[in-house]
Design a protein around this motif. Sequence first.
Motif, short mmCIF file in Angstrom:
data_model
loop_
_atom_site.label_atom_id
_atom_site.label_comp_id
_atom_site.label_asym_id
_atom_site.label_seq_id
_atom_site.Cartn_x
_atom_site.Cartn_y
_atom_site.Cartn_z
N ARG A 240 -2.72 -4.96 3.03
CA ARG A 240 -1.72 -5.48 2.10
C ARG A 240 -2.20 -5.30 0.66
O ARG A 240 -3.30 -5.76 0.31
CB ARG A 240 -1.47 -6.95 2.40
N PRO A 241 -1.43 -4.63 -0.20
CA PRO A 241 -1.90 -4.39 -1.57
C PRO A 241 -1.88 -5.66 -2.42
O PRO A 241 -1.17 -6.62 -2.12
CB PRO A 241 -0.90 -3.36 -2.10
N ILE A 242 -2.70 -5.59 -3.48
CA ILE A 242 -2.77 -6.70 -4.44
C ILE A 242 -1.93 -6.31 -5.66
O ILE A 242 -2.13 -5.24 -6.25
CB ILE A 242 -4.22 -6.98 -4.87
N VAL A 243 -0.99 -7.17 -6.04
CA VAL A 243 -0.08 -6.89 -7.18
C VAL A 243 -0.64 -7.55 -8.44
O VAL A 243 -1.02 -8.73 -8.43
CB VAL A 243 1.34 -7.41 -6.89
N ALA B 107 12.84 -14.93 -18.01
CA ALA B 107 12.77 -13.55 -17.53
C ALA B 107 12.04 -13.52 -16.19
O ALA B 107 10.97 -14.14 -16.04
CB ALA B 107 12.05 -12.67 -18.54
N ILE B 108 12.63 -12.80 -15.22
CA ILE B 108 11.97 -12.60 -13.93
C ILE B 108 11.87 -11.10 -13.69
O ILE B 108 12.88 -10.39 -13.62
CB ILE B 108 12.75 -13.28 -12.79
N LEU B 109 10.64 -10.62 -13.61
CA LEU B 109 10.37 -9.21 -13.38
C LEU B 109 9.88 -9.06 -11.93
O LEU B 109 8.84 -9.60 -11.55
CB LEU B 109 9.30 -8.70 -14.36
N GLU B 110 10.68 -8.34 -11.13
CA GLU B 110 10.39 -8.24 -9.70
C GLU B 110 9.35 -7.15 -9.44
O GLU B 110 9.35 -6.10 -10.08
CB GLU B 110 11.67 -7.90 -8.93
N CYS B 111 8.46 -7.43 -8.50
CA CYS B 111 7.53 -6.42 -8.02
C CYS B 111 7.10 -6.81 -6.60
O CYS B 111 6.36 -7.78 -6.41
CB CYS B 111 6.32 -6.31 -8.93
N ILE B 112 7.59 -6.05 -5.63
CA ILE B 112 7.22 -6.30 -4.24
C ILE B 112 6.69 -4.99 -3.66
O ILE B 112 7.29 -3.92 -3.83
CB ILE B 112 8.40 -6.85 -3.43
N ALA B 113 5.53 -5.08 -3.00
CA ALA B 113 4.85 -3.88 -2.51
C ALA B 113 4.43 -4.06 -1.05
O ALA B 113 4.24 -5.19 -0.57
CB ALA B 113 3.63 -3.58 -3.37
N THR B 114 4.29 -2.93 -0.39
CA THR B 114 3.85 -2.95 1.01
C THR B 114 2.74 -1.93 1.20
O THR B 114 2.55 -1.03 0.37
CB THR B 114 5.02 -2.64 1.96
N GLY B 115 2.03 -2.05 2.28
CA GLY B 115 0.92 -1.15 2.59
C GLY B 115 -0.01 -1.80 3.58
O GLY B 115 0.11 -2.99 3.90
N ASN B 116 -0.94 -1.03 4.10
CA ASN B 116 -1.92 -1.56 5.03
C ASN B 116 -3.31 -0.99 4.66
O ASN B 116 -3.51 0.22 4.69
CB ASN B 116 -1.58 -1.16 6.47
N CYS C 147 3.78 -3.10 -13.45
CA CYS C 147 3.42 -3.71 -12.17
C CYS C 147 2.53 -2.71 -11.42
O CYS C 147 2.92 -1.54 -11.24
CB CYS C 147 4.69 -4.03 -11.38
N ALA C 148 1.37 -3.15 -10.96
CA ALA C 148 0.43 -2.27 -10.25
C ALA C 148 0.16 -2.85 -8.86
O ALA C 148 -0.14 -4.05 -8.72
CB ALA C 148 -0.86 -2.13 -11.03
N ALA C 149 0.28 -1.99 -7.84
CA ALA C 149 -0.06 -2.38 -6.46
C ALA C 149 -1.36 -1.68 -6.08
O ALA C 149 -1.40 -0.45 -5.96
CB ALA C 149 1.07 -1.99 -5.51
N ASN C 150 -2.43 -2.44 -5.91
CA ASN C 150 -3.77 -1.89 -5.66
C ASN C 150 -4.18 -2.09 -4.21
O ASN C 150 -3.99 -3.17 -3.64
CB ASN C 150 -4.82 -2.57 -6.56
N ARG D 282 -1.87 2.52 5.69
CA ARG D 282 -0.75 3.03 4.92
C ARG D 282 -1.02 2.79 3.43
O ARG D 282 -1.45 1.70 3.04
CB ARG D 282 0.56 2.33 5.32
N GLU D 283 -0.79 3.81 2.63
CA GLU D 283 -1.02 3.69 1.19
C GLU D 283 -0.06 2.67 0.58
O GLU D 283 1.04 2.45 1.10
CB GLU D 283 -0.84 5.05 0.51
N PRO D 284 -0.47 2.08 -0.55
CA PRO D 284 0.42 1.11 -1.23
C PRO D 284 1.72 1.77 -1.66
O PRO D 284 1.74 2.90 -2.15
CB PRO D 284 -0.41 0.65 -2.43
N VAL D 285 2.81 1.04 -1.47
CA VAL D 285 4.14 1.49 -1.90
C VAL D 285 4.85 0.30 -2.56
O VAL D 285 4.85 -0.81 -2.00
CB VAL D 285 4.97 2.01 -0.71
N ILE D 286 5.42 0.55 -3.73
CA ILE D 286 6.21 -0.49 -4.41
C ILE D 286 7.65 -0.36 -3.95
O ILE D 286 8.34 0.63 -4.25
CB ILE D 286 6.10 -0.36 -5.94
#
Length: 693
Positions: free
Chosen positions: A239-242, A228-237, A280-283, A209-213
Amino acid sequence: MWDNVELGACLASELSFLLEPSDVIAVRERPLMLDCQVQGDKPIMVTWRKNGLPLPTSPQVRVLANGTLFIQNFQKRREGGDGDVGEYDCTAQNQYGLLVSRKARVLLASLPKFHTHPASMTVDEGGVARFQCEIHGVPEATITWERNRVPLNTSDTRYTLLPKGVLQVTGVRRLDGGVFRCVAVNTANTRYSQEATLNITGGAPRLYREPVILSGPQNLTLTVHQTAILECIATGNPRPIVSWSRLDGRSIGVEGIQVLGTGNLMISDVSLQHSGVYVCAANRPGTRMRRTALGRLVVQAPPEFLQWPQSVSRPAGGSAVFTCVAQGVPEPHLIWLKNGKVLTPGNNIKLTNNNSTLALTRISSEDEAIYQCIAENSAGTNQASARLAVARATDLPSPPEGVTASGLSTNSLQIVWNPPPANVSENIIGYVLHIRKIGEPDGLELQEAISKGTFRHDVTNLEPATTYSLFLKAYSPLGASQQSHTVVATTLGGVPTPPTFFTKVVNVSSVQVLWELPSKAGKAEGFRLSYRRVPHAAFQGPVQLPCHVNAYTLTNLEPGGVFEVRLVAFNGNGESDCSNRLVSLAEEGVSHPATGGDTPCQCRDGEASLGSIVIGIHIGTACIIFCVLFLMFGYRRSLFCSKGTQDSWGGSRDSTGHNGLPKDGAAPQVGGPTQCQVVIEEHLSGLPGTGTG
């Protein structure tokens, strides 16, 4: 400069705040205290205002002896009023004026119902779950989570709790399933959100599965020093690297930077430099496949003063300038208060430079007050104050007396003055020396502060052979004295260079003298101009002229006379060599320079002038003789040409004797020279460079 600290000795007694009220959140039916501590000349009266209006006192609301406001039982509503919520400030007043504190916002602690409840969701085993709840409490509520009505075990690194009410679960397992709810707590109340169920589906094939934020960073506006807290949670198969970066390419840095969970960015103690757009980048591991999300962080800063207004004392009829420079984000807005009331321009009041400069002119006793600069922006307020004292002439010290100055070296002067009487010296806090080059404008004046016990001062770093004007002012806490008398002194290093000058005949009895000023101010203190009629030995004058004058007209001179004009430049080291010129009034509009023009002379009476006259007579005589010879030679040539050709001249010369008579008594030949021509020729032959050939 004593102008900026002339009330320095009185700063300890100047009306000012030691402690101002600050924003606070009150609890219903609980006591509330707001601080207001002041120092200054007593008696001082402290009063309080609410929403800009005087605050009525009662047994429930009173001002303590130290200025603190005490509210017995804080109420949301009171009989005949709006309750105790609002903006408060305190005012302090003494004989010199009134001062207003910063405004403090007083809010009532509250915890309303949840604005957002968590929603149930179904997640594949190994996937990512996210719950969110939102509540607007005063003060901000602390949010925790429960699973199946039991506090969540946050020691499991797969669980990440963000302060704003977000729960993230990564690498979901079957045992993570259950009923979740969030718990909000503050000083006002405790509330529970609605429950949400997490369902786990198991055994699904692990397909690519492609990365999805799932949730990217939100736009935030914070004040400096917050977190400051900047959220970034991603999923994929797989598992993506943030990862995180800034859109402008600048480095995020490492100090105060922390990653929460699998990709949330936390910046502790934010500063203005942290403002910007964060990416935020999910690779997908091992590839360039990536998904990005953006969020803007805006950091604000409350106003801070770069320059404060300074208390001053000014005489009636004078002027005063107060400067107030503040910085902040956004740009602060400045307003001025006079004894607590907003000051508007008009009459003798002028505001310039975006209200950062307050100028008062034609000062009177009505202008004596405390002036405040209030700086405001969306991040906060700040205030600074200064007092204007209007001094009467009888209150100010007398100007320093006995002021003298002399040259010490090529780059220093010494100024000396008399100590003031004992009954006066107690009130003097210091002196200010004003010094400038002769010939320079007042705007280039230099000033030096001198301590109160000093009556001899050396001024250094000056230019050689340069003349300066100096005067002193004595300062008391109420202001400055009148200036002392001005003295002039010259640094060592020589006399000025001789001036170059010219003369112009105005009429039969007047001559205008013009000269060049020195290229640098202060190189000459002035000029001395004198003149005499030739051949008289005595000079008239001198006329002394200041350094900025470069022209003078001599009048009532004897018509037709020849005059010698002399000009010297002088400074404290002496006079320059002189420059002189001869001018004749025999013919209007013609000037006669002396031999040598503007060359320096030794100025011994009679020598240079008489020598110039003799030389002039010789030159004139030579010119007359040359003119006569030129005319005679021209006349002789015309006669020769009229009597025949050059060949007949040759025959005549062969048949005549030395006196022009024919040899052997022969008669003169036709075409020969006449007796007149021979006489002229012989006369010419007697002069150097002439002959009969």
